[in-house]
Design a protein around this motif. Structure first.
Motif, PDB file in Angstrom:
ATOM      1  N   ASP A 121       1.022  -1.321  -0.025  1.00  0.00           N
ATOM      2  CA  ASP A 121      -0.075  -0.118   0.122  1.00  0.00           C
ATOM      3  C   ASP A 121       0.962   1.314   0.017  1.00  0.00           C
ATOM      4  N   VAL A 122       1.043   1.712  -1.216  1.00  0.00           N
ATOM      5  CA  VAL A 122       2.010   2.884  -1.337  1.00  0.00           C
ATOM      6  C   VAL A 122       1.713   4.214  -0.287  1.00  0.00           C
ATOM      7  N   GLN A 123       0.500   4.373  -0.060  1.00  0.00           N
ATOM      8  CA  GLN A 123       0.352   5.467   1.014  1.00  0.00           C
ATOM      9  C   GLN A 123       0.835   5.309   2.359  1.00  0.00           C
ATOM     10  N   LEU A 124       0.568   4.005   2.755  1.00  0.00           N
ATOM     11  CA  LEU A 124       1.013   3.672   4.158  1.00  0.00           C
ATOM     12  C   LEU A 124       2.441   3.478   4.228  1.00  0.00           C
ATOM     13  N   ILE A 125       2.880   2.639   3.335  1.00  0.00           N
ATOM     14  CA  ILE A 125       4.371   2.377   3.219  1.00  0.00           C
ATOM     15  C   ILE A 125       5.121   3.780   3.338  1.00  0.00           C
ATOM     16  N   ARG A 137       4.958   0.439  13.335  1.00  0.00           N
ATOM     17  CA  ARG A 137       4.761  -1.070  13.554  1.00  0.00           C
ATOM     18  C   ARG A 137       3.388  -1.659  13.137  1.00  0.00           C
ATOM     19  N   GLU A 138       2.460  -0.735  13.013  1.00  0.00           N
ATOM     20  CA  GLU A 138       1.196  -1.181  12.478  1.00  0.00           C
ATOM     21  C   GLU A 138       1.212  -1.395  11.193  1.00  0.00           C
ATOM     22  N   VAL A 139       1.770  -0.406  10.294  1.00  0.00           N
ATOM     23  CA  VAL A 139       2.107  -0.620   8.926  1.00  0.00           C
ATOM     24  C   VAL A 139       2.735  -1.753   8.491  1.00  0.00           C
ATOM     25  N   LEU A 140       3.788  -1.928   9.133  1.00  0.00           N
ATOM     26  CA  LEU A 140       4.857  -3.046   8.896  1.00  0.00           C
ATOM     27  C   LEU A 140       4.009  -4.608   9.184  1.00  0.00           C
ATOM     28  N   GLY A 141       3.484  -4.419  10.256  1.00  0.00           N
ATOM     29  CA  GLY A 141       2.388  -5.729  10.706  1.00  0.00           C
ATOM     30  C   GLY A 141       1.576  -5.969   9.692  1.00  0.00           C
ATOM     31  N   ARG A 142       0.958  -4.854   9.137  1.00  0.00           N
ATOM     32  CA  ARG A 142      -0.211  -5.339   8.298  1.00  0.00           C
ATOM     33  C   ARG A 142       0.262  -5.730   6.905  1.00  0.00           C
ATOM     34  N   HIS A 143       1.661  -5.447   6.570  1.00  0.00           N
ATOM     35  CA  HIS A 143       2.287  -5.940   5.353  1.00  0.00           C
ATOM     36  C   HIS A 143       2.992  -6.997   5.624  1.00  0.00           C
ATOM     37  N   GLY A 144       2.882  -7.748   6.593  1.00  0.00           N
ATOM     38  CA  GLY A 144       3.647  -9.047   6.842  1.00  0.00           C
ATOM     39  C   GLY A 144       5.196  -9.101   6.808  1.00  0.00           C
TER      40      GLY A 144
END
Length: 470
Positions: A358-362, A441-448
């Motif tokens: 997800d470009v915006q979150l990353i 942490r939340e963003v990376l966790g949701r991207h596995g």
């Protein structure tokens, strides 16, 4: 049992021979006076000798079966059976022996099946299991424990063997581990070795992952043996913390927003009274009202930063080149880094293929990481009256994963526990709120993704992120 039975047979035979020799000597006295009686006496002695020998053999025959049963037990031939001789008394004895062999055979099969089941269960369980022998050396280690601790050739060694310094200690770890991996494994081994019998403790490694470890014992052949069970709780505890923080932030946001809205309305109403004040008082009045309104706005923005983490949308994954995202982030920070004398380094790996992101979150997460690096260098410069610094970004294709590393010379983690940095409200920066890394942490966790933030030596801090390749 073989020698005692032979001795007993020899003694009984000697007794029979001696007894009949004495009787034969007495019968010789009849030879001259009554020859016929002598011949009859001799025949009776021969018959008695034969009968005695037969009785001795029959009496000692159970000992022979006992000896064969002993041999079967000693050789652990539990599937064998003794043949029945056809004699009532011996048939009962042989039947009892065969029943005992059958019971032992069944018990051995059951133990073997249980042992095989336990071995398969230990290999399949996600918990790490280490079993020690009577001398506290490792006698069994399952696949999860091998992966978690990375111990090289662990069997027959105590845990303390991996706590030595120098080349000997390093050589005991899996050669595939890098320096950071060996340091992490050694830290975990040190914590596990310090566990007392019956103690259960929450352990935290250098990368912030949390584990529940317990040392217990079982009895083998009457002696106590220890074993360790280590279960990773990182995801479970993070989910629990996330739910707790979400409830707390929602309550705070509700109360603060209601208060800010009401206060803002009252302040706007108070400004209408400005015209009723004298000119010398009106200025101070307006200044105070505007200052309170500005504080209200800051408080609302503070709460909004927390609520954005809680209300983060589910990622919309699309094939994206991570190189292009990093290019944009470094371009945005180039001017401010140049103004501060901070050198930006970018080791671009064009061989890495597109990732599902997800470009915006990353992009927002990486912006937070680079922003933290810039602020860390600034804080070090302010503390040490120095100028400049470095921030290096490196991308590496590892095959199944892609590693992105951000290294800065700020050195804020030298005296800070890295495992607490991803906890809300915890920050190493002066005036930091601990929101940025919580969002990351939340963003990376949701991207596995997996990640690690730790000192890199020479006063540097390194943030590693491993992205899975699709």
């Amino acid at each position: 049992m073989r020698l005692p039975s032979l001795k007993l047979q020899a003694r009984l035979t000697a007794y029979l021979a001696l007894l009949h020799l004495l009787l034969a000597g007495c019968a010789i006295l009849l030879l001259l006076q009554q020859p016929i009686l002598f011949i009859g006496a001799e025949l009776l002695l021969v018959a008695s000798m034969a009968l005695g020998w037969w009785l001795v053999r029959r009496a000692l025959e159970p000992l022979g079966y006992t000896r064969r049963f002993h041999d079967l037990l000693q050789d652990q031939q539990y599937a064998s059976r003794l043949a029945a001789p056809g004699v009532t008394e011996l048939d009962d004895l042989v039947g009892m022996f065969n029943g005992m062999l059958t019971a032992l055979h069944r018990e051995r099969l059951a133990i073997g099946e249980q042992q095989g089941f336990l071995e398969r269960l230990l290999e399949a369980t996600p918990s790490a299991v280490l079993v020690f022998d009577f001398d506290h050396a490792i006698s069994l280690v399952n696949a999860s424990a091998s992966s978690l601790l990375g111990l090289g050739a662990p069997l027959g060694k105590p845990l303390s063997a991996w706590l030595g310094a120098g080349d000997d200690g390093e050589a005991a770890f899996d050669p595939a581990l890098d320096e950071r991996g060996r340091a992490r494994s050694r830290d975990l081994v040190r914590q596990l070795d310090a566990l007392a019998l019956g103690e259960s403790r929450l352990l935290v490694d250098m990368e912030g992952r949390r584990y529940r470890a317990q040392r217990s014992r079982f009895y083998d052949r009457g002696f106590a043996r220890h074993f360790l069970i280590v279960e990773e709780l990182t995801a479970e505890l993070e989910d629990s913390e996330r739910a707790t923080y979400a409830r707390l932030i929602r309550v705070l946001a509700h109360e603060v927003n209601n208060t800010v809205a009401a206060t803002g309305s009252v302040l706007d109403s108070l400004l209408t009274y400005r015209g009723q004040l004298e000119e010398r008082d009106a200025g101070d009045f307006v200044t105070a009202i505007v200052a309170v309104k500005r504080r209200n706005i800051s408080l609302g923005e503070f709460i909004d930063r927390f609520t954005r983490v809680v209300k983060m949308p589910a990622p919309e994954l699309r094939p994206t080149r991570l190189q292009d995202v990093v290019d944009d982030i470094l371009w945005l920070n180039r001017e401010q880094c140049n103004a501060r004398g901070i050198q930006l380094g970018w080791s671009r790996c064009d061989a890495a293929g597109p990732l599902q992101l997800d470009v915006q979150l990353i992009e927002q997460a990486l912006l937070n990481i680079v922003k933290n690096a810039v602020e860390a260098v600034d804080e070090r410069n302010a503390r040490d009256a120095s100028k400049g610094g470095t921030i290096r970004v490196e991308l590496e294709d590892l095959g199944e994963r892609v590693r992105l590393s951000v290294t800065d010379s700020g050195g804020l983690l030298e005296n800070a526990p890295p495992h607490r940095l991803f906890t809300p409200f915890v920050s190493t920066k002066k005036g930091g709120q601990g929101i940025g890394l919580m969002f990351v942490r939340e963003v990376l966790g949701r991207h596995g993704c997996t990640y690690a933030l730790a000192p890199a030596g020479a006063g540097e801090t390194r943030f590693d992120i491993w992205f899975p390749q699709s």
